[in-house]
Design an enzyme around this catalytic site. Structure first.
Site, PDB file in Angstrom:
ATOM      1  N   LYS A  22       0.716  -1.190  -0.195  1.00 28.16           N
ATOM      2  CA  LYS A  22      -0.055   0.127   0.001  1.00 28.16           C
ATOM      3  C   LYS A  22       1.054   1.256  -0.108  1.00 28.16           C
ATOM      4  CE  LYS A  22      -1.551   1.522   4.211  1.00 28.16           C
ATOM      5  NZ  LYS A  22      -1.371   2.761   4.584  1.00 28.16           N
ATOM      6  N   ASN A  23       1.835   1.122   1.104  1.00 28.75           N
ATOM      7  CA  ASN A  23       2.685   2.479   0.977  1.00 28.75           C
ATOM      8  C   ASN A  23       3.511   2.868   0.106  1.00 28.75           C
ATOM      9  OD1 ASN A  23       0.901   3.105   3.274  1.00 28.75           O
ATOM     10  ND2 ASN A  23       2.625   2.616   4.839  1.00 28.75           N
ATOM     11  N   ARG A  94      -3.908  10.915   4.325  1.00 29.99           N
ATOM     12  CA  ARG A  94      -3.147  12.121   4.562  1.00 29.99           C
ATOM     13  C   ARG A  94      -1.837  11.760   3.507  1.00 29.99           C
ATOM     14  NH1 ARG A  94      -1.925  13.656   9.006  1.00 29.99           N
ATOM     15  NH2 ARG A  94      -0.008  14.572   8.483  1.00 29.99           N
ATOM     16  N   CYS A 118      -4.543  13.397  13.042  1.00 34.73           N
ATOM     17  CA  CYS A 118      -4.584  12.024  12.839  1.00 34.73           C
ATOM     18  C   CYS A 118      -4.793  11.224  14.083  1.00 34.73           C
ATOM     19  CB  CYS A 118      -3.435  11.675  11.767  1.00 34.73           C
ATOM     20  SG  CYS A 118      -3.176  10.029  11.588  1.00 34.73           S
ATOM     21  N   ARG A 123       1.405  14.475  13.312  1.00 31.32           N
ATOM     22  CA  ARG A 123       1.966  14.155  11.632  1.00 31.32           C
ATOM     23  C   ARG A 123       1.927  15.650  10.972  1.00 31.32           C
ATOM     24  NH1 ARG A 123      -0.855   8.745   9.555  1.00 31.32           N
ATOM     25  NH2 ARG A 123       1.276   8.787   8.352  1.00 31.32           N
ATOM     26  N   PRO A 124       2.780  16.484  11.477  1.00 26.47           N
ATOM     27  CA  PRO A 124       3.119  17.901  10.468  1.00 26.47           C
ATOM     28  C   PRO A 124       3.708  17.337   9.410  1.00 26.47           C
ATOM     29  CG  PRO A 124       4.790  17.714  12.301  1.00 26.47           C
ATOM     30  CD  PRO A 124       3.702  16.555  12.537  1.00 26.47           C
ATOM     31  N   MET A 125       3.713  18.608   8.483  1.00 29.03           N
ATOM     32  CA  MET A 125       4.475  18.270   7.298  1.00 29.03           C
ATOM     33  C   MET A 125       5.780  19.438   7.200  1.00 29.03           C
ATOM     34  SD  MET A 125       1.613  18.278   4.265  1.00 29.03           S
ATOM     35  CE  MET A 125       2.655  18.017   2.966  1.00 29.03           C
ATOM     36  N   ASP A 126       6.109  19.655   8.193  1.00 29.97           N
ATOM     37  CA  ASP A 126       7.327  20.878   8.113  1.00 29.97           C
ATOM     38  C   ASP A 126       8.508  20.277   7.441  1.00 29.97           C
ATOM     39  OD1 ASP A 126       7.237  19.157  10.329  1.00 29.97           O
ATOM     40  OD2 ASP A 126       9.071  20.015  11.274  1.00 29.97           O
ATOM     41  N   ASP A 308       4.521   0.255  12.065  1.00 31.25           N
ATOM     42  CA  ASP A 308       3.266  -0.354  11.486  1.00 31.25           C
ATOM     43  C   ASP A 308       3.038  -1.828  11.858  1.00 31.25           C
ATOM     44  OD1 ASP A 308       2.940   2.337  10.273  1.00 31.25           O
ATOM     45  OD2 ASP A 308       3.575   1.621   8.306  1.00 31.25           O
ATOM     46  N   ILE A 330       7.797   6.588  16.982  1.00 32.16           N
ATOM     47  CA  ILE A 330       7.501   7.155  15.791  1.00 32.16           C
ATOM     48  C   ILE A 330       6.234   8.238  16.003  1.00 32.16           C
ATOM     49  CG2 ILE A 330       7.218   6.986  13.193  1.00 32.16           C
ATOM     50  CD1 ILE A 330       9.831   5.914  14.361  1.00 32.16           C
ATOM     51  N   ARG A 400      -8.973  -0.176   4.283  1.00 36.26           N
ATOM     52  CA  ARG A 400      -8.004   0.650   3.717  1.00 36.26           C
ATOM     53  C   ARG A 400      -6.612   0.006   3.499  1.00 36.26           C
ATOM     54  NH1 ARG A 400      -7.616   6.496   6.665  1.00 36.26           N
ATOM     55  NH2 ARG A 400      -6.095   6.645   5.012  1.00 36.26           N
TER      56      ARG A 400
HETATM   57  C1  EPZ Z   1       4.378   6.618   6.545  1.00 38.18           C
HETATM   58  O1  EPZ Z   1       3.933   7.896   7.040  1.00 38.18           O
HETATM   59  C2  EPZ Z   1       3.676   5.445   6.267  1.00 38.18           C
HETATM   60  N1  EPZ Z   1       2.654   6.245   5.308  1.00 38.18           N
HETATM   61  C3  EPZ Z   1       2.837   5.148   7.737  1.00 38.18           C
HETATM   62  O2  EPZ Z   1       2.088   4.164   7.285  1.00 38.18           O
HETATM   63  C4  EPZ Z   1       4.003   4.551   8.693  1.00 38.18           C
HETATM   64  O3  EPZ Z   1       3.760   4.586   9.793  1.00 38.18           O
HETATM   65  C5  EPZ Z   1       5.321   5.941   8.700  1.00 38.18           C
HETATM   66  O4  EPZ Z   1       5.532   6.002   7.224  1.00 38.18           O
HETATM   67  C6  EPZ Z   1       6.387   5.424   9.451  1.00 38.18           C
HETATM   68  O5  EPZ Z   1       6.940   4.238   8.834  1.00 38.18           O
HETATM   69  C7  EPZ Z   1       2.747   6.062   4.140  1.00 38.18           C
HETATM   70  O6  EPZ Z   1       3.825   5.844   3.411  1.00 38.18           O
HETATM   71  C8  EPZ Z   1       1.783   6.484   3.316  1.00 38.18           C
HETATM   72  P1  EPZ Z   1       6.989   9.694   8.412  1.00 38.18           P
HETATM   73  P2  EPZ Z   1       4.448   9.069   6.958  1.00 38.18           P
HETATM   74  O7  EPZ Z   1       6.900  10.996   7.661  1.00 38.18           O
HETATM   75  O8  EPZ Z   1       5.489   9.372   5.764  1.00 38.18           O
HETATM   76  C9  EPZ Z   1       7.054  13.025  11.907  1.00 38.18           C
HETATM   77  C10 EPZ Z   1       0.134   2.721   7.869  1.00 38.18           C
HETATM   78  O9  EPZ Z   1      -0.327   2.177   8.842  1.00 38.18           O
HETATM   79  N2  EPZ Z   1       7.096  14.255  10.924  1.00 38.18           N
HETATM   80  O10 EPZ Z   1       7.956   8.925   8.361  1.00 38.18           O
HETATM   81  O11 EPZ Z   1       3.660  10.131   7.231  1.00 38.18           O
HETATM   82  C11 EPZ Z   1       5.539  12.513  11.977  1.00 38.18           C
HETATM   83  O12 EPZ Z   1       4.787  13.283  12.733  1.00 38.18           O
HETATM   84  C12 EPZ Z   1       0.899   4.137   8.107  1.00 38.18           C
HETATM   85  O13 EPZ Z   1       0.153   2.394   6.733  1.00 38.18           O
HETATM   86  C13 EPZ Z   1       7.376  15.493  11.232  1.00 38.18           C
HETATM   87  O14 EPZ Z   1       7.437  15.890  12.500  1.00 38.18           O
HETATM   88  O15 EPZ Z   1       5.537   9.052   8.067  1.00 38.18           O
HETATM   89  C14 EPZ Z   1       5.962  11.250  12.708  1.00 38.18           C
HETATM   90  O16 EPZ Z   1       6.026  11.367  14.067  1.00 38.18           O
HETATM   91  C15 EPZ Z   1       0.454   5.144   9.010  1.00 38.18           C
HETATM   92  N3  EPZ Z   1       7.228  16.407  10.281  1.00 38.18           N
HETATM   93  C16 EPZ Z   1       7.484  10.916  12.166  1.00 38.18           C
HETATM   94  O17 EPZ Z   1       7.792  12.143  11.496  1.00 38.18           O
HETATM   95  C17 EPZ Z   1       7.121  15.918   8.927  1.00 38.18           C
HETATM   96  O18 EPZ Z   1       7.266  17.037   7.813  1.00 38.18           O
HETATM   97  C18 EPZ Z   1       7.467   9.723  11.122  1.00 38.18           C
HETATM   98  O19 EPZ Z   1       6.683  10.342  10.179  1.00 38.18           O
HETATM   99  C19 EPZ Z   1       6.886  14.688   8.653  1.00 38.18           C
HETATM  100  C20 EPZ Z   1       7.085  13.711   9.521  1.00 38.18           C
END
Ligand code: EPZ
Length: 421
Positions: A22-23, A94, A118, A123-126, A308, A330, A400
């Site tokens: 999926k991811n 997201r 969420c 889960r910010p996008m900074d 996950d 995480i 999903r």
């Molecule tokens: C991906 O999410 C996966 N989703 C998630 O899958 C997975 O849990 C996660 O990676 C960690 O492995 C997809 O690939 C679609 P991150 P992503 O950016 O990309 C923080 C599932 O069950 N962060 O690596 O959103 C964030 O808040 C799921 O399939 C910031 O602070 O994960 C988190 O604490 C849910 N600022 C950590 O980093 C940012 O700009 C990891 O997030 C981005 C992230």
């Protein structure tokens, strides 16, 4: 709303085919935006999240269709009409934010809704924003939308991520493929889904090195072509089904699984007493002792133990002998399954990011529900060996991320059915 009813029972036996990830697929699909030629993905999983991404791409003017029962996705962005990713779609999923980098790179501008909160964390996008700004995009937040523009195109840059974010790495790599010059991302995420994305981008003509390491180098090119790419195996679905015989007993072969996708997970479950053997078709999993032993786990970015799979492992540890500690590093709120497992008789104490699980002999079935995908499937796993009936509601979370969950588990002898509302 539908629910899934699991009746705990005897050992499982047989094979379970593991779907495409999926991811990975959710990152590969937006890559179509980078080219005006067709992109075809094979081994795509049949999931509602993939449908949501299809709808999003179509809303941008891309052509996107699902063939062969949904396992083949054909997409073309030769006539994009919009760079607006609407809140109505983004709030549902997201991963929609993965169109941001490709849109700015191809169209020179984008408006992408911020996803909002969420269930598992803020889960910010900074990090996405910071990386794209380094590439020269100007990004403002207005009316809940990120408004990004790069009228003169993007320029390669050195980008050091504060955290190895999967999504930020994906967005930046995709944007950098069409930037002028060289981009170097350090502290890049190393997940297999990133490796898969880079392989696809390379098949489209991108020049990228270092995927799978923490330093990815992208040499921008003028244009990308079309490609056909097979989506990598879903390591989280793999790990989930590996836990079915670990919890219920028996022996299950997970078809398409490889050790390299789940090594840190395998290390932990072997320590608990689960046997994992590579076969010519996948991974054969069985439980070697009557009762498993407690283990301690800390979630980490790849190659560490995946967040996950934390909920599913907790389901297994509820009946292991001894006290297990799970540290979730995480996401700040990813123990929603703990109170539900407690309703089934588990002994779990959650303090901040740490859950302490004291193994009990047996769980008892109960009506349960969960607010995210992995938490939901952990309740099904727990139900496989619980006494009596477990009824899991809010099944749309499962749709999903797990295709044919009932059929796959039924096929190895589980007593499970989906009950229509
Ligand atoms: C991906 O999410 C996966 N989703 C998630 O899958 C997975 O849990 C996660 O990676 C960690 O492995 C997809 O690939 C679609 P991150 P992503 O950016 O990309 C923080 C599932 O069950 N962060 O690596 O959103 C964030 O808040 C799921 O399939 C910031 O602070 O994960 C988190 O604490 C849910 N600022 C950590 O980093 C940012 O700009 C990891 O997030 C981005 C992230």
């Amino acid at each position: 709303m539908d629910s899934i009813v699991v009746t705990g029972g005897g050992p499982l036996k047989g094979e379970i085919p593991i779907a495409g990830a999926k991811n990975a697929c959710l990152a590969l699909m937006p890559a179509t935006i980078l080219s005006d030629e067709p992109l075809t993905l094979t081994n795509a999983p049949r999931l509602s999240d993939i449908k949501t991404m299809t709808t999003l791409l179509q809303s941008l003017g891309a052509e996107a269709s699902r063939l062969q029962d949904g396992q083949v996705l054909t997409m073309s962005s030769h006539a994009l009409t919009s760079a607006h990713a609407d809140y109505e779609i983004v709030r549902k999923m997201r991963a929609s934010n993965l169109v941001l980098g490709p849109l700015v790179a191809r169209m020179g501008h984008a408006e992408v809704s911020l996803p909002g909160g969420c269930a598992i964390g803020a889960r910010p996008m900074d990090l996405h924003i910071h990386g794209l700004e380094k590439l020269g995009a100007e990004i403002d937040l207005r009316d809940g939308y990120l408004h990004a523009k790069a009228p003169k195109g993007l320029k390669g840059a050195m980008i050091d991520l504060d955290f190895a974010s999967v999504g930020a790495t994906e967005n930046i790599v995709m944007a950098a493929t069409l930037a002028k010059g060289t981009t170097v991302i350090t502290n890049a995420a190393r997940e297999p889904e990133i490796v898969d994305l880079v392989r696809c981008l390379r098949a489209m003509g991108a020049q990228i090195e270092g995927e799978g390491s923490d330093r990815i180098e992208v040499q921008g090119v003028d244009r990308l072509s079309g490609a056909t790419h097979r989506v990598v195996t879903d390591r989280i679905e793999l790990g989930t089904y590996m836990l079915a015989p670990a919890i219920a007993g028996g022996e299950v072969e997970c078809l398409g699984g490889t050790l390299e996708l789940v090594q840190s997970f395998v290390d932990r479950i072997e320590r608990a007493g689960v046997s994992v053997k590579e076969t010519s078709r996948g991974l054969m999993v069985s439980r070697t002792s009557e009762r498993l032993s407690a283990v301690d786990v800390t979630t980490e970015p790849f190659p560490g133990f995946p967040t996950d799979l934390q909920a599913q492992l907790m389901a297994m540890l509820c009946t292991a002998d001894g006290v297990s500690t799970l540290n979730e590093t995480i996401f700040e709120n990813r123990f929603m399954h703990a109170p539900e497992l407690t309703r089934m008789g588990a002994e779990i104490d959650v303090q901040g990011g740490t859950a302490t699980v004291t193994g009990v002999e047996k769980l008892r079935g109960a009506p349960v529900m969960a607010t995210d995908l992995r938490a939901s499937v952990s309740l099904i796993l727990a139900g496989l060996a619980a006494e009596g009936e477990t009824v899991v509601s809010r099944v749309y979370h499962l749709d999903r991320g797990y295709e044919h969950v009932v059929r796959k588990l039924e096929h190895v002898g589980a007593r499970i059915e989906r009950v229509k509302a």
